[in-house]
Design a protein around this motif. Structure first.
Motif, mmCIF file in Angstrom:
data_model
loop_
_atom_site.group_PDB
_atom_site.id
_atom_site.type_symbol
_atom_site.label_atom_id
_atom_site.label_comp_id
_atom_site.label_asym_id
_atom_site.label_seq_id
_atom_site.Cartn_x
_atom_site.Cartn_y
_atom_site.Cartn_z
ATOM 1 N N GLN A 258 -11.241 -26.281 52.362
ATOM 2 C CA GLN A 258 -12.107 -25.687 51.345
ATOM 3 C C GLN A 258 -13.578 -25.977 51.656
ATOM 4 O O GLN A 258 -13.943 -27.112 51.984
ATOM 5 C CB GLN A 258 -11.757 -26.225 49.966
ATOM 6 C CG GLN A 258 -10.340 -25.903 49.524
ATOM 7 C CD GLN A 258 -10.097 -24.405 49.432
ATOM 8 O OE1 GLN A 258 -10.811 -23.692 48.724
ATOM 9 N NE2 GLN A 258 -9.097 -23.921 50.165
ATOM 10 N N VAL A 259 -14.412 -24.933 51.543
ATOM 11 C CA VAL A 259 -15.846 -25.069 51.813
ATOM 12 C C VAL A 259 -16.632 -24.277 50.778
ATOM 13 O O VAL A 259 -16.087 -23.413 50.081
ATOM 14 C CB VAL A 259 -16.215 -24.546 53.223
ATOM 15 C CG1 VAL A 259 -15.557 -25.388 54.303
ATOM 16 C CG2 VAL A 259 -15.816 -23.078 53.387
ATOM 17 N N THR A 265 -17.978 -28.948 53.398
ATOM 18 C CA THR A 265 -16.738 -29.435 52.806
ATOM 19 C C THR A 265 -17.063 -30.476 51.747
ATOM 20 O O THR A 265 -18.222 -30.793 51.486
ATOM 21 C CB THR A 265 -15.825 -30.064 53.870
ATOM 22 O OG1 THR A 265 -16.385 -31.326 54.293
ATOM 23 C CG2 THR A 265 -15.672 -29.154 55.086
ATOM 24 N N THR A 277 -10.867 -22.139 57.480
ATOM 25 C CA THR A 277 -11.237 -22.059 56.062
ATOM 26 C C THR A 277 -10.796 -20.747 55.425
ATOM 27 O O THR A 277 -10.645 -20.672 54.212
ATOM 28 C CB THR A 277 -12.761 -22.175 55.871
ATOM 29 O OG1 THR A 277 -13.410 -20.989 56.357
ATOM 30 C CG2 THR A 277 -13.316 -23.378 56.602
#
Length: 319
Positions: A258-259, A265, A277
């Protein structure tokens, strides 16, 4: 040991694009790549404006040359561990080599987990395909099969029906379609075969058919499948960064890191971009995400450098 501003882990479209943005901002950058991009089996990259059909290896070779041309470095190897040190990060490769940097950009992509059907893996990326936008034109007007392992196949089969009048849905292990879905399939002239698929028939280095349990073979020239994807990010465990499960309407798609919009991150100093991602990203959006992450890293470094410079100089105000 040389300490780089940024180590980019992964030398595909996202990694090289991020590295290019960083070296053009006069950052010291090392790209570490193991030479196993997801699209290696494909003959060409498609939907890449001005480069449609170019072999993936050729695109990446050009990208490496551009990064090196601006002063970046490229090393071959597989990163096995990444850990935080006193003022940055240390990454260790499978051969024991270590490198240090102030920031990390993770662009290692993903692994496709194929359905357990004999013959699929050998034809993967050739005439066993997953994406109508990546490979659909190349199988247009052929006899196409869609192997269903989840309800997502009902969406996939309609996309491939746009490319051929001869499309067959093999229900395999997917649940029975609803009444409305049966009507949609019939309206589009999509054949449906019930029962499990036993194996893929191949002759003269081409798919020739799909064999069902019981022995019946349905002639096909190409087969589309929906894979489950796994982010290639196990080496981030020591940093406390674990890929999360991605679902679509309750159906497991796979895992991803997840970003935020700039690729950051939840671990300060660690950024990520590309398929690691976003499993749906093709080469162009992956390259764009790498560019954004490179810009995010550069600004993060500038913020840190400005803070340190101000601390050394004091307030800077005249009395």
């Amino acid at each position: 040991m040389t300490k780089y501003d940024v180590i980019v882990i992964g030398g595909g479209a996202a990694g090289l694009s991020g590295a290019l943005a960083l070296v053009r901002s006069r950052r010291s950058v090392l790209v570490v790549d193991d030479g196993t991009p997801r699209n290696a089996p494909a003959e060409g990259v498609h939907n890449f404006l001005t480069r449609d059909g170019t072999p993936p290896g050729e695109i990446y070779a050009l990208g490496r040359d551009e990064v090196v041309g601006y002063g970046g470095e490229v090393a071959e190897g597989t990163v096995t561990t990444a850990r935080r040190d006193e003022d940055g990060f240390t990454v260790e490769l499978a051969d024991g080599t270590t490198y240090r940097s102030r920031r990390l950009l993770v662009t290692t992509g993903l692994t496709d987990v194929l359905p357990d059907v004999p013959g699929l893996a050998e034809r993967w990326g050739k005439d066993v395909i997953h994406c109508p936008y990546c490979h659909g034109w190349e199988v247009r007007d052929q006899a196409i099969g869609v192997l269903a392992t989840s309800p997502m196949a009902l969406h996939q089969v309609q996309l491939f029906r746009q490319l051929s009048d001869d499309v067959t849905l093999f229900l395999h292990t997917a649940p029975e379609p609803t009444d409305e879905q049966w009507e949609e399939l019939a309206a589009r002239g999509i054949s449906v075969v019930q029962g499990k698929v036993e194996q893929i028939e191949v002759s003269d280095d081409r798919i020739t058919g799909v064999r069902l349990e019981g022995g019946k073979v349905i002639p096909r020239q190409a087969l589309a499948i929906q894979t489950t994807v796994r982010a290639r990010a196990g080496f981030l465990a020591d940093l406390g960064l674990v890929p999360t499960l991605i679902e679509n309407n309750g159906i497991e798609i796979g895992t991803a890191v997840q970003v935020d919009a700039m690729g950051a991150t939840e671990v300060p100093g660690v950024f990520a971009a590309g398929n690691v991602t976003n499993p749906m990203a093709q080469v162009m959006p992956s390259a764009a995400a790498g560019l954004m992450a490179g810009a995010g890293i550069n600004f993060d470094l500038i913020t840190e450098e400005t803070r340190l410079a101000r601390s050394r100089a004091g307030s800077g105000r005249a009395e």
